[in-house]
Design an enzyme around this catalytic site. Structure first.
Site, PDB file in Angstrom:
ATOM      1  N   LYS A  90     -29.573 -29.360  24.577  1.00 56.81           N
ATOM      2  CA  LYS A  90     -30.682 -30.187  25.078  1.00 56.81           C
ATOM      3  C   LYS A  90     -30.121 -31.523  25.529  1.00 56.81           C
ATOM      4  CE  LYS A  90     -35.325 -29.859  24.928  1.00 56.81           C
ATOM      5  NZ  LYS A  90     -36.019 -28.690  25.512  1.00 56.81           N
ATOM      6  N   THR A 145     -33.897 -24.826  22.229  1.00 57.69           N
ATOM      7  CA  THR A 145     -33.478 -26.211  22.505  1.00 57.69           C
ATOM      8  C   THR A 145     -34.590 -27.183  22.112  1.00 57.69           C
ATOM      9  OG1 THR A 145     -34.206 -26.239  24.812  1.00 57.69           O
ATOM     10  CG2 THR A 145     -31.962 -25.443  24.382  1.00 57.69           C
ATOM     11  N   ARG A 199      -9.405 -63.149  47.014  1.00 59.74           N
ATOM     12  CA  ARG A 199     -10.619 -62.385  47.319  1.00 59.74           C
ATOM     13  C   ARG A 199     -11.602 -62.479  46.165  1.00 59.74           C
ATOM     14  NH1 ARG A 199      -8.847 -55.960  46.370  1.00 59.74           N
ATOM     15  NH2 ARG A 199      -7.958 -56.305  44.307  1.00 59.74           N
ATOM     16  N   GLN A 241      -5.818 -52.537  39.132  1.00 59.64           N
ATOM     17  CA  GLN A 241      -4.873 -51.870  38.225  1.00 59.64           C
ATOM     18  C   GLN A 241      -4.328 -52.881  37.210  1.00 59.64           C
ATOM     19  OE1 GLN A 241      -5.126 -51.418  41.542  1.00 59.64           O
ATOM     20  NE2 GLN A 241      -4.138 -49.541  42.259  1.00 59.64           N
TER      21      GLN A 241
HETATM   22  O1  LIG Z   1      -7.296 -53.744  43.376  1.00 62.25           O
HETATM   23  C1  LIG Z   1      -7.087 -52.958  44.318  1.00 62.25           C
HETATM   24  N1  LIG Z   1      -6.236 -51.908  44.134  1.00 62.25           N
HETATM   25  C2  LIG Z   1      -5.962 -51.004  45.127  1.00 62.25           C
HETATM   26  O2  LIG Z   1      -5.176 -50.041  44.924  1.00 62.25           O
HETATM   27  C3  LIG Z   1      -6.606 -51.203  46.364  1.00 62.25           C
HETATM   28  N2  LIG Z   1      -6.577 -50.528  47.544  1.00 62.25           N
HETATM   29  C4  LIG Z   1      -7.397 -51.177  48.400  1.00 62.25           C
HETATM   30  O3  LIG Z   1      -7.637 -50.792  49.584  1.00 62.25           O
HETATM   31  N3  LIG Z   1      -7.950 -52.272  47.808  1.00 62.25           N
HETATM   32  C5  LIG Z   1      -7.479 -52.306  46.529  1.00 62.25           C
HETATM   33  N4  LIG Z   1      -7.705 -53.159  45.503  1.00 62.25           N
END
Ligand SMILES: O=c1[nH]c(=O)c2[nH]c(=O)[nH]c2[nH]1
Length: 329
Positions: free
Chosen positions: A15, A75, A203, A252
């Site tokens: 469920k 359920t 950015r 990342q």
């Molecule tokens: O933080 C980012 N990682 C990426 O791997 C990536 N690739 C992208 O086009 N913009 C970004 N920004």
């Protein structure tokens, strides 16, 4: 993030979207205070969850193969089971409630081989009301928060003696949306015939984040004392503090540092996973005073990132992370 369960026979049922609300539940304490978060507890005067439960077992094959329902737990009954056990649960955590209900289900129905439970918190926070000494939390009125929420998920099976045990357990945080308006760059990536993205040394960065973490000892979260519990609000605040402090070179880079600091701050965690989606706004025009910008939602497709870091990964990748982080921030 709602995963499916897979039995060896490939059959399961259950469920979903069982809404459980319990009033006057005990607060959930943040047992490990951290520098990055002021949160000390979660008020659970209104404890809410949306639960999914799936059962597995060879005993269910006849219902799939032959239409023989003699071993089927309806359920609808599963829904009732979850609701009734919310009243009986004596611990404070969402995770503990799942383990309690799952264990009781295995005890009640010996033909169930395994049960998986997933829950999304339905967060209700007290509204501020004027009191004798300024604003205070209402004890009567609660706001259904539509912002980020905590999650819990686990799988239970039984030992040869029939007693239930937790096979895996994860706590989590979903729906965290953070914007940092400057202090982010993305430069130095491969430039070839496929590259159209301009490098950006400053950015804005808008990220959708979700996290999952596991405990060295699941009882830290599942026991009725839950004395090692990490509140999703603490992970949220830690992620915000890392974002604030770090000159991010990519998403990342950001989620790596968030995972590393979380493992440092919470020794009871065995691993942490962060998944991100890049939702950085599209820049349209500068404001008339030149101080701000106007943006709109980005268009798909969206990039994503993910990392799972264990304590061993951190020791290997960055043995002196803690000292370096404290010096840098
Ligand atoms: O933080 C980012 N990682 C990426 O791997 C990536 N690739 C992208 O086009 N913009 C970004 N920004």
């Amino acid at each position: 993030m709602r995963m499916e369960s897979h039995s060896p026979l490939g059959i399961y049922y259950g469920k979903d979207d069982v809404y459980v609300y319990r009033t006057c539940h005990t607060p959930l304490h943040a047992w490990t205070p951290i520098h990055e978060s002021p949160v000390e507890f979660r008020d659970q005067t209104v404890f809410g969850a949306r639960v999914r439960m799936a059962v597995e077992g060879d005993a269910f094959l006849p219902s799939f193969r032959d239409g023989d329902n003699r071993d089927v737990i309806a359920t609808d009954s599963m829904k009732n089971f979850l609701l009734r056990h919310a009243a009986l649960y004596e611990g404070p955590s969402l995770d503990g409630y799942l383990a309690f209900a799952g264990g009781r289900l295995l005890e009640t129905y010996p033909h169930v081989r395994a049960v998986e439970l997933y829950a999304d918190e339905q967060a209700f926070r007290p509204v501020p009301v004027p009191g004798a000494e300024g604003f205070e939390d209402s004890t009567l009125v609660f706001l259904h928060s539509r912002n980020e929420w905590s999650t819990a998920e686990l799988r239970m099976e039984r030992h040869p003696d029939g007693s239930p045990f937790v096979v895996w357990h994860r706590s989590g945080l979903d729906g965290l949306h953070l914007i940092k308006i400057r202090g982010n760059s993305f430069v130095g990536y491969i430039r070839d015939e496929y590259t159209t993205l301009p490098e950006d040394s400053n950015r804005p960065l808008y990220v959708f984040l979700s996290a999952r973490w596991t405990y060295v000892d699941p009882l830290s979260a599942l026991s009725n004392q839950a004395t090692g519990y990490v509140l999703a609000e603490q992970i949220r605040d830690l992620a915000g503090a890392v974002f604030h402090a770090l000159d991010t070179r990519s998403i990342q880079h950001l989620i790596h540092r968030i995972c590393a600091l979380a493992l440092v701050r919470f020794p009871q965690l065995e691993s942490i996973t962060f998944q991100s989606q890049n939702r950085t706004w599209e820049r349209i025009v500068e404001t008339a005073d030149g101080r701000g910008q106007v943006y709109t939602e980005p268009r798909p497709p969206f990039g994503f990132q993910g990392i799972t870091m264990t304590r061993a990964d951190l020791a290997e990748q960055w043995p002196h992370f803690e000292a370096e982080w404290e010096t840098a921030t």
